[in-house]
Write an enzyme that holds these catalytic residues in place. Structure first.
Site, PDB file in Angstrom:
ATOM      1  N   ASP A   6       0.511  -0.991   0.061  1.00  0.00           N
ATOM      2  CA  ASP A   6       0.101  -0.217  -0.472  1.00  0.00           C
ATOM      3  C   ASP A   6       1.141   1.653   0.285  1.00  0.00           C
ATOM      4  O   ASP A   6       1.689   1.661   0.941  1.00  0.00           O
ATOM      5  CB  ASP A   6      -1.556  -0.250   1.299  1.00  0.00           C
ATOM      6  CG  ASP A   6      -2.053   1.192   1.391  1.00  0.00           C
ATOM      7  OD1 ASP A   6      -1.416   1.993   0.705  1.00  0.00           O
ATOM      8  OD2 ASP A   6      -2.330   1.754   2.589  1.00  0.00           O
ATOM      9  N   LYS A  65       2.313  11.126  -3.640  1.00  0.00           N
ATOM     10  CA  LYS A  65       1.800  10.638  -4.134  1.00  0.00           C
ATOM     11  C   LYS A  65       0.556  11.574  -5.116  1.00  0.00           C
ATOM     12  O   LYS A  65       0.175  11.086  -6.006  1.00  0.00           O
ATOM     13  CB  LYS A  65       0.103   9.791  -3.317  1.00  0.00           C
ATOM     14  CG  LYS A  65      -0.210   8.668  -3.954  1.00  0.00           C
ATOM     15  CD  LYS A  65      -0.519   7.599  -3.237  1.00  0.00           C
ATOM     16  CE  LYS A  65      -1.599   6.894  -3.675  1.00  0.00           C
ATOM     17  NZ  LYS A  65      -2.431   5.616  -2.479  1.00  0.00           N
ATOM     18  N   GLU A 138      -6.952   0.157  -4.411  1.00  0.00           N
ATOM     19  CA  GLU A 138      -7.671   0.182  -2.857  1.00  0.00           C
ATOM     20  C   GLU A 138      -8.890  -0.254  -2.404  1.00  0.00           C
ATOM     21  O   GLU A 138      -8.383  -1.361  -1.775  1.00  0.00           O
ATOM     22  CB  GLU A 138      -6.897   1.606  -2.209  1.00  0.00           C
ATOM     23  CG  GLU A 138      -5.361   2.319  -2.903  1.00  0.00           C
ATOM     24  CD  GLU A 138      -5.236   3.712  -2.426  1.00  0.00           C
ATOM     25  OE1 GLU A 138      -6.110   4.188  -2.039  1.00  0.00           O
ATOM     26  OE2 GLU A 138      -3.649   4.074  -3.191  1.00  0.00           O
ATOM     27  N   ASP A 161     -13.000   5.604   2.576  1.00  0.00           N
ATOM     28  CA  ASP A 161     -11.347   5.498   2.708  1.00  0.00           C
ATOM     29  C   ASP A 161     -10.793   6.463   3.114  1.00  0.00           C
ATOM     30  O   ASP A 161     -11.461   7.751   2.833  1.00  0.00           O
ATOM     31  CB  ASP A 161     -11.494   4.760   1.968  1.00  0.00           C
ATOM     32  CG  ASP A 161      -9.603   4.706   2.356  1.00  0.00           C
ATOM     33  OD1 ASP A 161      -9.403   4.888   3.318  1.00  0.00           O
ATOM     34  OD2 ASP A 161      -8.605   3.999   1.184  1.00  0.00           O
TER      35      ASP A 161
HETATM   36  P1  ADP Z   1      -3.245   7.595   4.229  1.00  0.00           P
HETATM   37  O1  ADP Z   1      -3.823   5.918   2.958  1.00  0.00           O
HETATM   38  O2  ADP Z   1      -3.050   8.707   3.261  1.00  0.00           O
HETATM   39  O3  ADP Z   1      -1.595   6.912   3.602  1.00  0.00           O
HETATM   40  P2  ADP Z   1      -3.673   6.278   6.120  1.00  0.00           P
HETATM   41  O4  ADP Z   1      -4.745   5.295   6.193  1.00  0.00           O
HETATM   42  O5  ADP Z   1      -2.465   5.446   7.134  1.00  0.00           O
HETATM   43  O6  ADP Z   1      -3.400   7.150   5.451  1.00  0.00           O
HETATM   44  O7  ADP Z   1      -4.784   7.326   7.319  1.00  0.00           O
HETATM   45  C1  ADP Z   1      -3.745   8.560   8.106  1.00  0.00           C
HETATM   46  C2  ADP Z   1      -4.716   9.107   9.435  1.00  0.00           C
HETATM   47  O8  ADP Z   1      -5.214   8.824  10.138  1.00  0.00           O
HETATM   48  C3  ADP Z   1      -4.001  10.320  10.112  1.00  0.00           C
HETATM   49  O9  ADP Z   1      -4.712  11.359   9.816  1.00  0.00           O
HETATM   50  C4  ADP Z   1      -4.413   9.820  11.493  1.00  0.00           C
HETATM   51  O10 ADP Z   1      -3.894  10.748  12.326  1.00  0.00           O
HETATM   52  C5  ADP Z   1      -5.366   9.344  11.305  1.00  0.00           C
HETATM   53  N1  ADP Z   1      -5.426   8.393  12.477  1.00  0.00           N
HETATM   54  C6  ADP Z   1      -4.702   6.894  12.419  1.00  0.00           C
HETATM   55  N2  ADP Z   1      -4.743   6.184  13.458  1.00  0.00           N
HETATM   56  C7  ADP Z   1      -6.356   7.408  14.677  1.00  0.00           C
HETATM   57  C8  ADP Z   1      -6.988   6.527  15.318  1.00  0.00           C
HETATM   58  N3  ADP Z   1      -6.624   5.632  16.300  1.00  0.00           N
HETATM   59  N4  ADP Z   1      -7.586   8.326  15.659  1.00  0.00           N
HETATM   60  C9  ADP Z   1      -7.929   9.024  14.783  1.00  0.00           C
HETATM   61  N5  ADP Z   1      -7.474   9.294  13.748  1.00  0.00           N
HETATM   62  C10 ADP Z   1      -6.239   8.411  13.509  1.00  0.00           C
HETATM   63 MG    MG Z   2      -4.877   4.313   2.689  1.00  0.00          MG
END
Ligand code: ADP
Ligand code: MG
Length: 558
Positions: A6, A65, A138, A161
């Protein structure tokens, strides 16, 4: 062994199949999530780079990205090269953990990524030393991770998502073990980062002149935000900030929700539009699943539950489901998992420009890939020696309003107008990459081009493209009809001129046709559609006898 990756806007992950189960691999720091951050010239990747973001923001690149497939450079490197650094780190982490080389990968991309962006992602993988076996959407990966391929035939699934910087809602349909994307919508500038920003400006002590303090505060605030997904209160504490006094701020879940509400609420409209695009009502959905770290927030789950009128499936870590699904897909390719084909659809139509600047669609939007489609074209001008194939993507009637993906020329044997026969074929492979073939069917000469040139996709461009096509549907259609009428008019005028040269008409008859032809010319000039249509019809009618004479003459000659 094939790895599943991912490659996220905020975080990236890598996994492999181990004895029939997908496992995600932790990096050196013991974390499975690698921040998608690169520090140059280092290069440093991941957590180490993220730490340097504060002190050296100009040398630290995040959210690369968003720039995928664009012609931009950061420190002399294009987005593919920077993404390759992230992929390279994942590869090394996996190789260290598994004690063997990992040289094949499946990489996920958003469902709305166009051909240029998919190709760029594939090249990034290759630059990192991977053979990229497949590019997977995705939401398809997320659905796979949730085991939804085991649902009944025709099951409909919504994948919600919400990541760090982007929001995507995708509606999938499962049919005989195959996922089809029915619709996809979202906002490329909406995510957990916006909540962080709103939270920081609310705390109101971020100081412009002190980036280090602001950065520490941001980190502490994000940590508190994460804790509030499980607890009712969290304290943001910075010991010995502001000189002697330490900073402390008590944040409640209710307080966070008040700040986050306007941001989270923005997802609602996109969900409704995706459902409408898929022509589904809420009752048609069989499952709603969550992906993206920000869906850990209870308020996001409440919104999803209220909006879709059911509890979302929360059985997996939302920030890991895409990587898990990519890994399962990798396993399928390895043969480790029961064979299942995965299909996706084209997010936007693909076609070429034809006479009059019109868009000629060869592969319509939402076609299931892989697929092949083609059409025959001819020359507009006599003695034309070549044809320019302009490959376009988009939903608008006029070529100029769509995105150019690339162009090339195919030579053919010169002949009279309409004599050349050029076949154009589009093929989209299983990775969603477009190969365009053009062939002079007379000589067999052909050219095949894999469209390399990237599309400059500005933010929310796909969304905007779809919105624009609806908004301009009426004008667009009128312009198409006008253009087609003008083409018809030019054709008839040329035919009349030609006929006058070889057929003897009475002066009276000739004068009548001339009057009609002049009106066609004037109507073309005026650009009035109704007048042109009428004039075309009159000329068509008035030259019936001329046409008959022409045919007779041609037959006599034979
Ligand atoms: P991406 O798909 O953009 O790479 P992610 O799926 O890893 O990102 O999501 C990252 C986001 O999720 C960030 O904004 C992070 O602060 C938020 N996040 C991660 N864990 C938590 C949580 N326990 N509660 C609230 N927000 C969260
Ligand atoms: Mg993602």
């Amino acid at each position: 062994m094939i790895a599943g990756i991912d490659l996220g806007t905020t975080n990236s992950l890598i996994g492999v199949m181990d004895a029939g189960f997908p496992i995600l691999i932790a990096g050196e720091e013991g974390e499975r999530l690698t921040p998608s951050v690169v520090h140059l010239p280092g290069p440093l990747v991941g957590r180490a780079a993220a730490r340097l973001r504060v002190v050296q923001p100009a040398n630290t690149i995040s959210s690369i990205k968003r720039s995928m497939g664009r012609d931009v450079r950061f420190h002399g490197k294009n987005p593919e090269e920077i993404s390759a650094l992230i992929l390279g780190k994942l590869k090394r982490d996996a190789e260290r953990a598994l004690e063997q080389t990992v040289s094949r990968a499946v990489i996920t991309v958003p469902a709305y990524f166009n051909d240029g962006q998919r190709q760029a992602t594939k090249r990034a993988g290759e630059l990192a030393g991977f053979t990229v076996e497949r590019i997977v959407n995705e939401p398809t990966a997320a659905a796979l991770a949730y085991g939804l391929d085991k649902l009944n035939a025709k099951s409909k699934i919504a994948v919600f998502d919400l990541g760090g910087g982007t929001f995507d809602i995708t509606i999938l349909e499962l049919n005989e073990g195959v996922f089809h994307v029915l619709a996809t919508h979202g906002n490329t500038r909406l995510g957990g980062d916006d909540i962080d920003n709103a939270l920081l400006s609310e705390i109101e002590i971020a100081r412009e002149g002190d980036p280090l303090f602001t950065a520490r505060l941001r980190e502490a605030a994000i940590e508190a935000k994460h804790r509030l997904s499980l607890e009712e209160e969290a304290r943001i504490e910075l010991p010995f900030a502001e000189g002697e006094t330490s900073f402390s701020h008590l944040l409640t879940r209710a307080g966070l929700e008040r700040i986050a509400r306007p941001i989270v609420e923005k997802t609602r409209g996109h969900c409704l539009r995706a459902l409408a695009d898929a022509r589904l009502s809420l009752a048609d959905l069989d499952q709603v699943v969550l992906a993206g770290g920000a869906t850990r927030m209870p308020m996001v789950r409440r919104l999803v539950a209220a909006l879709f009128e059911r509890e979302p499936n929360t059985s997996h870590n939302p920030d890991e489901v895409v990587a898990l699904g990519a890994t399962i897909q990798a396993g399928i390719l390895e043969g480790a998992v029961q064979n299942m084909v995965l299909l996706d659809v084209t997010p936007l139509s693909l076609g070429i420009e034809t006479f009059g600047g019109l868009m000629n669609v060869i592969i319509p939007r939402n076609s299931t890939i892989p697929l092949k489609a083609g059409e025959m074209f001819t020359n507009a001008m006599p003695n034309q020696r070549s044809m320019l194939i302009k490959v376009l993507q988009g939903e608008r009637e006029m070529a100029r309003d769509n995105w150019p993906l690339g162009q090339f020329e195919i030579a053919f044997e010169p002949g009279a107008k309409g004599q050349a026969r050029v076949g154009v074929q589009f093929e989209i492979d299983a990775n969603g990459i477009l190969h365009v073939l053009a062939r002079d069917t007379k000589t067999g000469a052909e050219k095949i081009v894999a469209i390399q040139s990237a599309v400059d996709v500005s933010d929310e461009a796909v969304e905007k493209m779809l919105g624009d096509s609806v908004e301009h549907a009426f004008e667009d259609m009128n312009e198409r009809i006008l253009t087609e009428s003008k083409l018809k008019a030019s054709e008839m005028l040329a035919a009349v001129r030609h006929a006058f040269g070889i057929i003897d008409l009475s002066a009276e008859e000739k004068r009548k046709v001339e009057v009609l032809a002049r009106e066609v010319e004037a109507a073309m000039e005026s650009g009035e559609l109704a007048r042109l249509k009428k004039a075309n019809a009159a000329l068509d009618e008035g030259t019936q006898r001329l046409a008959t004479l022409l045919v007779e003459r041609a037959m006599e000659k034979e």
